[in-house]
Design an enzyme around this catalytic site. Structure first.
Site, PDB file in Angstrom:
ATOM      1  N   GLU A 269     -23.739 -83.411   7.299  1.00 22.79           N
ATOM      2  CA  GLU A 269     -24.421 -83.373   8.600  1.00 22.79           C
ATOM      3  C   GLU A 269     -23.406 -83.141   9.717  1.00 22.79           C
ATOM      4  OE1 GLU A 269     -27.643 -83.167   9.021  1.00 22.79           O
ATOM      5  OE2 GLU A 269     -27.792 -83.283   6.848  1.00 22.79           O
ATOM      6  N   TRP A 272     -22.917 -79.640  10.091  1.00 21.84           N
ATOM      7  CA  TRP A 272     -23.845 -78.875  10.945  1.00 21.84           C
ATOM      8  C   TRP A 272     -23.349 -78.867  12.388  1.00 21.84           C
ATOM      9  CZ3 TRP A 272     -27.547 -75.488   9.812  1.00 21.84           C
ATOM     10  CH2 TRP A 272     -28.103 -75.511   8.530  1.00 21.84           C
ATOM     11  N   TRP A 300     -44.230 -65.207  23.718  1.00 18.69           N
ATOM     12  CA  TRP A 300     -44.495 -66.600  24.123  1.00 18.69           C
ATOM     13  C   TRP A 300     -45.636 -66.627  25.130  1.00 18.69           C
ATOM     14  CZ3 TRP A 300     -41.839 -69.431  20.936  1.00 18.69           C
ATOM     15  CH2 TRP A 300     -40.568 -69.044  20.537  1.00 18.69           C
ATOM     16  N   ASN A 338     -33.642 -87.333  14.103  1.00 21.70           N
ATOM     17  CA  ASN A 338     -33.556 -85.909  13.757  1.00 21.70           C
ATOM     18  C   ASN A 338     -34.850 -85.353  13.164  1.00 21.70           C
ATOM     19  OD1 ASN A 338     -32.031 -83.408  13.349  1.00 21.70           O
ATOM     20  ND2 ASN A 338     -32.373 -83.878  11.189  1.00 21.70           N
ATOM     21  N   TRP A 356     -38.855 -71.643  23.236  1.00 23.62           N
ATOM     22  CA  TRP A 356     -37.947 -72.733  22.836  1.00 23.62           C
ATOM     23  C   TRP A 356     -36.996 -73.135  23.961  1.00 23.62           C
ATOM     24  CZ3 TRP A 356     -32.682 -71.778  22.937  1.00 23.62           C
ATOM     25  CH2 TRP A 356     -32.290 -70.421  22.965  1.00 23.62           C
ATOM     26  N   TRP A 379     -32.440 -75.948  18.370  1.00 21.18           N
ATOM     27  CA  TRP A 379     -33.689 -75.383  18.896  1.00 21.18           C
ATOM     28  C   TRP A 379     -33.914 -73.999  18.319  1.00 21.18           C
ATOM     29  CZ3 TRP A 379     -38.012 -76.940  21.143  1.00 21.18           C
ATOM     30  CH2 TRP A 379     -38.045 -78.235  21.652  1.00 21.18           C
TER      31      TRP A 379
END
Ligand code: FAD
Length: 454
Positions: A269, A272, A300, A338, A356, A379
């Site tokens: 993690e 990431w 959108w 998360n 987003w 995102w």
């Protein structure tokens, strides 16, 4: 020689390479933090981040005062403040730890101008395990896929062992004037909405070390199984501490390995976070545009048409309890688990078909761990336009997610017990089909753009 240490997002004394180098200077050091909201490329801090910064600076001030070298606070463009302090104190050397976002270009300019003025300006490795630019594929290009990136990190030289805090602390003979932290108004006052943040968090290096110790002693063994369940205290809650560099990722890495616990999933993690920073370094502008260029044309809903829905999402009034609980936790405590971040972000971008970037901005303002790399990276990952993103058709169903990851309803009961009474904002099935149709409109266009990460 007298050395100036420029603190930025590295508000700690341990494993601070610039501070360690300065402490070698027998003529003493000046320790400086500049509140610079004008650096080109740096985003203005959100409200929750400002609150955290106040606490973190106050903690660092106390720590440094105990060591006999005060932390000097100045406000303004660093490109002007630093030469001022250099002149005020007869500084001959300026050191800092590197940043990897777009501010790095301003840092390089400042280094150049200091050097031209005869000052020895040097930077050191910053808050990453491996420096961006050192982990590249066989063609010398940045990785696009996380698993390959993380394998390459594992094959690279191990992150250097963390440095101890300096053994000696010599203040410079001349001390520059300092602002008072309270005068910066980093904490909200009118209204003061930060009670929930203060109840949950303690900024500062000591609290960061305690969080890591607690995680390794009490949580690491159950992390791989428990990390997806928001009601369980299973994760480290280190993210805001890492955001402000109150602890370095190298220190986390080495202590996790030395603990002997099974920390492979936890460290991946952290991987990431590393991937997000390397991606920001190469791609730039990550909060502004999707890495996948097809999304430039994504249909959108307009901001006028979706304005009420955006507010309902922000306030945790969508009628979907897991999403509402997450959004209210975020508002109250500056944090969201998360798993719930993924569900809430998917709901906004897919079920509500809201850009987003609107969600990213809200998180940027409200998260205590709002991070220039991890926030837009994640995102984009959820929205489908990021690196190694989930396939677009995998749309999280907030009800299924709730049944799987909050089966006894403890998380929802804590944060949004009334959510079931709120009328549902959308029909899940119809909104899912609308999202898939929207994606069909762009899926044939070219995916790449000319950035380093393509
Ligand atoms: P742990 O599970 O204990 O993980 C350890 C550390 O690894 C974290 O502290 C964090 O530094 C890093 N990490 C874990 N997961 C991720 C991830 N997916 N991406 C990058 N780093 C990760 N994280 C931020 O630090 N800042 C953000 O602004 C941020 N925004 C996010 C927005 C969305 C839409 C999503 C889905 C995720 C976001 N994350 C962000 C990632 C993740 O949710 C948090 O890092 C994590 O919840 C922090 O809790 P923890 O420290 O207990 O994590």
């Amino acid at each position: 020689m007298t050395t100036l240490v420029w603190f930025r997002d590295d508000l700690r004394t341990a494993d601070h390479p610039a501070l360690a180098a300065a402490a070698e200077d027998p003529e003493g050091m000046v320790l400086l933090f500049v509140l610079d909201e004008q650096t080109p490329g740096a985003r203005p801090l959100g409200g929750a981040a400002r609150w955290w910064l106040h606490g973190s600076l106050a903690a660092l001030q106390r720590e440094l005062a105990d060591r006999g070298v005060p932390l000097v606070l100045r406000r303004g463009a660093a490109s002007a403040v630093i030469p001022d302090v250099v002149a005020e104190c007869g500084i001959t050397r300026v050191v800092w730890n590197r940043r990897y976002g777009e501010e790095r270009h301003a840092d390089a300019e400042l280094r150049g101008s200091l050097r031209r003025a005869g000052i020895d300006a040097r930077s050191f490795v910053g808050g990453v395990l491996h420096e961006p630019g050192t982990i590249l594929n066989g063609e010398g290009r940045p990785y696009r896929v996380y698993s390959a990136f993380w394998r390459a990190c594992a094959a690279a030289p191990e992150p250097a062992a963390p440095l101890d805090p300096p053994a000696r602390w010599i203040p410079a003979p001349r001390r520059p004037r300092s602002d008072a932290l309270d005068d910066w108004d980093l904490r909200p006052t009118d209204p003061d909405w930060a009670d929930g943040l203060a109840a949950r968090w303690e900024p500062g290096e000591r609290a960061a070390r305690e969080a890591l110790d607690r995680f390794l002693e009490e949580r690491a063994a159950g992390y791989a199984e428990g990390r997806d369940f928001p009601a369980k205290p299973a994760t480290s809650e280190l993210s805001p501490h890492l955001r402000w560099g109150e602890i370095s990722p190298r220190a986390v890495w080495h202590q996790a390995i030395a603990s002997g616990a099974d920390t492979g999933t936890f460290l991946s993690e952290l991987g990431w976070r590393e991937f997000a920073w390397h991606t920001l370094f190469h791609a730039g502008g990550m909060h502004l545009r999707g890495i996948d260029a097809r999304f430039d044309a994504f249909p959108w809903r307009s901001s006028e048409e979706s304005a009420d829905d955006l507010v309902a999402w922000q306030r945790g009034r969508t009628g979907f309890p897991l999403v509402d609980a997450g959004m209210r936790e975020l508002w109250e405590a500056g944090f969201m688990h998360n798993r719930v971040r993924m569900a809430a972000a998917s709901f906004l971008t897919k079920n509500l078909l809201i850009d987003w970037r609107a969600g990213e901005r809200w998180f940027w303002d409200t998260l205590v761990d709002a991070d220039a790399a991890s926030n837009p990276f994640n995102w984009q990952w959820v929205a489908g336009c990021g690196l190694d993103a989930a396939p677009y058709f995998r749309i999280f169903n907030p009800q299924t997610q709730q049944r799987r990851f909050d089966p006894d309803g403890r998380y929802v009961d804590r944060w949004a017990p009334d959510s079931l009474l709120v009328p549902e904002l959308v029909d899940l099935r119809a909104s899912r089909l609308r999202a898939l149709a929207a994606f069909d409109e762009i899926s044939g266009a070219p995916r790449t753009r000319e950035t380093g990460a393509d």
